[in-house]
Design a protein around this motif. Structure first.
Motif, PDB file in Angstrom:
ATOM      1  N   ARG A   1       1.010  -6.647   0.631  1.00 59.86           N
ATOM      2  CA  ARG A   1       0.736  -5.364   0.505  1.00 59.86           C
ATOM      3  C   ARG A   1       1.934  -4.513   1.004  1.00 59.86           C
ATOM      4  NH1 ARG A   1      -4.650  -3.847  -1.536  1.00 59.86           N
ATOM      5  NH2 ARG A   1      -4.005  -1.898  -0.661  1.00 59.86           N
ATOM      6  N   GLN A   2       2.117  -3.623   0.274  1.00 57.63           N
ATOM      7  CA  GLN A   2       3.263  -2.502   0.962  1.00 57.63           C
ATOM      8  C   GLN A   2       2.547  -1.576   1.514  1.00 57.63           C
ATOM      9  OE1 GLN A   2       6.760  -2.919   0.533  1.00 57.63           O
ATOM     10  NE2 GLN A   2       5.924  -4.869  -0.007  1.00 57.63           N
TER      11      GLN A   2
ATOM     12  N   TYR B   1       2.647   1.944   1.457  1.00 54.72           N
ATOM     13  CA  TYR B   1       2.144   2.979   0.739  1.00 54.72           C
ATOM     14  C   TYR B   1       0.696   2.414   0.051  1.00 54.72           C
ATOM     15  CZ  TYR B   1       3.687   0.895  -3.816  1.00 54.72           C
ATOM     16  OH  TYR B   1       3.645   0.066  -4.676  1.00 54.72           O
ATOM     17  N   GLU B   2       0.609   1.377  -0.260  1.00 58.15           N
ATOM     18  CA  GLU B   2      -0.833   0.880  -0.917  1.00 58.15           C
ATOM     19  C   GLU B   2      -1.914   1.099  -0.078  1.00 58.15           C
ATOM     20  OE1 GLU B   2      -0.510  -2.741  -3.726  1.00 58.15           O
ATOM     21  OE2 GLU B   2       1.011  -3.194  -1.955  1.00 58.15           O
ATOM     22  N   ASN B   3      -1.944   1.508   1.126  1.00 51.61           N
ATOM     23  CA  ASN B   3      -3.011   1.193   2.082  1.00 51.61           C
ATOM     24  C   ASN B   3      -3.551   2.829   2.468  1.00 51.61           C
ATOM     25  OD1 ASN B   3      -3.219  -1.594   1.994  1.00 51.61           O
ATOM     26  ND2 ASN B   3      -1.357  -1.347   3.606  1.00 51.61           N
TER      27      ASN B   3
ATOM     28  N   ALA C   1       5.575   5.465  -2.783  1.00 49.69           N
ATOM     29  CA  ALA C   1       6.220   4.376  -2.858  1.00 49.69           C
ATOM     30  C   ALA C   1       7.725   4.614  -2.527  1.00 49.69           C
ATOM     31  CB  ALA C   1       6.256   3.731  -4.123  1.00 49.69           C
TER      32      ALA C   1
ATOM     33  N   TYR D   1      -7.975   5.317   3.612  1.00 48.56           N
ATOM     34  CA  TYR D   1      -7.606   4.055   2.604  1.00 48.56           C
ATOM     35  C   TYR D   1      -7.945   4.549   1.269  1.00 48.56           C
ATOM     36  CZ  TYR D   1      -7.604  -0.494   0.915  1.00 48.56           C
ATOM     37  OH  TYR D   1      -7.518  -1.667   0.277  1.00 48.56           O
TER      38      TYR D   1
END
Length: 267
Positions: free
Chosen positions: A16-17, A19-21, A27, A207
């Motif tokens: 997971r990056q 920015y995804e969280n 991004a 989140y």
């Protein structure tokens, strides 16, 4: 008297990056990974063995793109606890990664918020996006527990056992609750998904899976108000937990850490 308190890691997603969280974080080609770890938590004290969430099975975990490390019951066994010794299970919410494996705990009473199951079987589950965080087999298993008279429902704040309370907050899911546990170092808040990461609190960014954003922020406020200090908060998925706290024993490195001691903030 107080509880021994542990976090048991049963799965991870190292891909997971960052920015995804977090909602609203764009991004960035220079962005760094931010892994997601998956835990259950165990409190032992007052003659009780209390499990906070039950994780999920290997098939369900891998189907959703995560790396399954071990069955949560094997994490218990690494502490000398057999699943049949668990007398109480706190179901913080019914999302797939928190609410599987119910059948592994034959002697437990399960404690949940009624709003959560009402949502999980409501008309909005006709929408595939809304039902994505849930697993139908887990929901059916929970209903079987209910019909077997093994479920206790709670609203608001409830003492489940001496020195251990559950707190209804919502936000991430409608019936989310977190647990507060008295330990030798003070009151520890097992936030579960009231905050996945410390940065959900520090950056005030939820989140991305969230049912109600105002309630999400109110849940963070509730967790911080109940915990002895911010160092007594344990987020639901933050991989730093495995670095901040010591292993329960030499043979549980990377598997189980103690939460009833202060974190190593300098690490």
């Amino acid at each position: 008297m107080s509880y021994k308190l542990y976090a048991i890691r049963y799965a991870t997603n190292q891909g997971r990056q960052r920015y995804e969280n977090f909602i609203g974080m764009k991004a960035d080609p220079h962005d760094t990974p931010l892994a997601m770890d998956f835990f259950v938590w165990l409190a032992i004290g007052y003659g009780r063995v209390i499990l906070i969430d039950t994780g999920c099975d290997e098939q369900t975990c891998k189907k959703r793109g995560n790396d399954f490390l071990r069955c949560p019951s094997d994490g218990l066994r690494s502490l000398g606890i057999e699943p049949h010794q668990v007398d109480t299970v706190i179901v913080t919410h019914l999302h797939w990664d928190h609410a599987g494996n119910f059948d592994l705990f034959p002697n437990a009473t399960f404690h949940a918020c009624p709003i959560e199951i009402q949502h999980a079987v409501s008309p909005c589950m006709c929408n595939s996006f809304m039902r994505a965080p849930y697993d139908v087999d887990h929901i059916c298993s929970f209903i079987r527990l209910l019909y077997a008279e093994r479920v206790r429902y709670h609203r608001g704040v409830t003492e489940i056992a001496p020195g251990l309370t559950v707190h209804e907050v919502g936000g991430h899911s409608p019936g989310l609750q977190f647990a507060a546990v008295e330990t030798n170092r003070g009151r520890v808040a097992i936030a579960s998904d009231a905050m996945h990461y410390f940065d959900n609190m520090l950056l005030l960014r939820p989140y991305p899976v969230v049912h109600d954003i105002p309630s999400y922020f109110a849940a963070i406020d509730s967790v911080t108000a109940v915990a002895e200090t911010e160092n007594h908060i344990v987020p639901g998925h933050d991989p730093s937990i495995m670095r901040l706290y010591p292993a329960a024993s030499p043979n549980t490195q990377g598997i189980v850490v103690r939460l009833d001691v202060m974190p190593n903030i300098g690490t």
